[in-house]
Design a protein around this motif. Sequence first.
Motif, PDB file in Angstrom:
ATOM      1  N   CYS A 165     -11.281   4.308   4.658  1.00  0.00           N
ATOM      2  CA  CYS A 165     -10.755   3.628   3.469  1.00  0.00           C
ATOM      3  C   CYS A 165     -10.974   2.123   3.568  1.00  0.00           C
ATOM      4  O   CYS A 165     -11.333   1.475   2.590  1.00  0.00           O
ATOM      5  CB  CYS A 165      -9.275   3.942   3.293  1.00  0.00           C
ATOM      6  N   SER A 173      -7.374  -3.145  -4.459  1.00  0.00           N
ATOM      7  CA  SER A 173      -6.751  -1.913  -3.975  1.00  0.00           C
ATOM      8  C   SER A 173      -7.691  -0.746  -4.249  1.00  0.00           C
ATOM      9  O   SER A 173      -8.422  -0.740  -5.235  1.00  0.00           O
ATOM     10  CB  SER A 173      -5.389  -1.692  -4.627  1.00  0.00           C
ATOM     11  N   SER A 219      -5.017   3.763  -1.108  1.00  0.00           N
ATOM     12  CA  SER A 219      -5.601   4.087   0.194  1.00  0.00           C
ATOM     13  C   SER A 219      -5.844   2.840   1.030  1.00  0.00           C
ATOM     14  O   SER A 219      -5.830   2.894   2.256  1.00  0.00           O
ATOM     15  CB  SER A 219      -6.921   4.829   0.009  1.00  0.00           C
ATOM     16  N   ALA A 220      -6.077   1.713   0.357  1.00  0.00           N
ATOM     17  CA  ALA A 220      -6.294   0.440   1.050  1.00  0.00           C
ATOM     18  C   ALA A 220      -5.970  -0.694   0.091  1.00  0.00           C
ATOM     19  O   ALA A 220      -6.141  -0.559  -1.118  1.00  0.00           O
ATOM     20  CB  ALA A 220      -7.731   0.320   1.538  1.00  0.00           C
ATOM     21  N   ARG A 233     -15.366   5.679  -5.510  1.00  0.00           N
ATOM     22  CA  ARG A 233     -13.908   5.564  -5.589  1.00  0.00           C
ATOM     23  C   ARG A 233     -13.509   4.424  -6.519  1.00  0.00           C
ATOM     24  O   ARG A 233     -14.261   3.484  -6.728  1.00  0.00           O
ATOM     25  CB  ARG A 233     -13.345   5.332  -4.193  1.00  0.00           C
ATOM     26  N   ASP A 288      -8.234   3.259  -4.926  1.00  0.00           N
ATOM     27  CA  ASP A 288      -7.699   4.501  -5.500  1.00  0.00           C
ATOM     28  C   ASP A 288      -6.499   4.321  -6.418  1.00  0.00           C
ATOM     29  O   ASP A 288      -6.310   5.116  -7.325  1.00  0.00           O
ATOM     30  CB  ASP A 288      -7.352   5.538  -4.423  1.00  0.00           C
ATOM     31  N   ARG A 289      -5.655   3.313  -6.212  1.00  0.00           N
ATOM     32  CA  ARG A 289      -4.499   3.079  -7.086  1.00  0.00           C
ATOM     33  C   ARG A 289      -4.262   1.591  -7.229  1.00  0.00           C
ATOM     34  O   ARG A 289      -4.608   0.816  -6.358  1.00  0.00           O
ATOM     35  CB  ARG A 289      -3.240   3.726  -6.508  1.00  0.00           C
ATOM     36  N   ARG A 330       0.840  -1.203   0.000  1.00  0.00           N
ATOM     37  CA  ARG A 330       0.000   0.000   0.000  1.00  0.00           C
ATOM     38  C   ARG A 330       0.871   1.248   0.000  1.00  0.00           C
ATOM     39  O   ARG A 330       0.635   2.187  -0.756  1.00  0.00           O
ATOM     40  CB  ARG A 330      -0.938   0.008   1.210  1.00  0.00           C
ATOM     41  N   ALA A 380      -5.041  -0.382   5.453  1.00  0.00           N
ATOM     42  CA  ALA A 380      -5.693   0.856   5.019  1.00  0.00           C
ATOM     43  C   ALA A 380      -5.121   2.033   5.791  1.00  0.00           C
ATOM     44  O   ALA A 380      -4.645   1.876   6.914  1.00  0.00           O
ATOM     45  CB  ALA A 380      -7.198   0.772   5.238  1.00  0.00           C
ATOM     46  N   VAL A 381      -5.177   3.215   5.172  1.00  0.00           N
ATOM     47  CA  VAL A 381      -4.663   4.406   5.844  1.00  0.00           C
ATOM     48  C   VAL A 381      -5.571   4.827   6.992  1.00  0.00           C
ATOM     49  O   VAL A 381      -5.113   5.440   7.947  1.00  0.00           O
ATOM     50  CB  VAL A 381      -4.443   5.585   4.867  1.00  0.00           C
ATOM     51  N   ASP A 382      -6.868   4.508   6.901  1.00  0.00           N
ATOM     52  CA  ASP A 382      -7.791   4.808   7.997  1.00  0.00           C
ATOM     53  C   ASP A 382      -9.035   3.930   7.876  1.00  0.00           C
ATOM     54  O   ASP A 382      -9.178   3.178   6.916  1.00  0.00           O
ATOM     55  CB  ASP A 382      -8.152   6.298   8.043  1.00  0.00           C
TER      56      ASP A 382
END
Length: 109
Positions: A51, A85, A31-32, A67, A87-88, A25, A46-48
């Motif tokens: 996500c 994944s 983001s996740a 998203r 967002d990216r 990640r 995940a960042v939070d």
Amino acid sequence: MIGDRRTRRAHAPLLALEYFLDAERARSGASAVGIYLDDEVLATSAVDQRCSRALGDSMSGSDAGVRDVYVLPLRVGEHSLRVASLDRRVRSVRAVERTVRRILEVPAP
């Protein structure tokens, strides 16, 4: 001698998967990232919490499609897994496949 790039080690496979997903990640900027077996989460990073929830909702089909979610089917042994994944994309599909196989100790075909 080749240096070990891992910053954390784990002897339990699921914890090792989580550590790998944390690193993947961070490398990809997603983001996740999660690994799923059918509808069950095997491991996620995940960042939070938002996500993490967004990725889970997307994988269960209950999201609003706000998203981008990238899903990679992955055959490991007798199991059909999915790497997702948010967002990216993950940077290297083959590297993810090799690492998941190594962690789960499944020989390559």
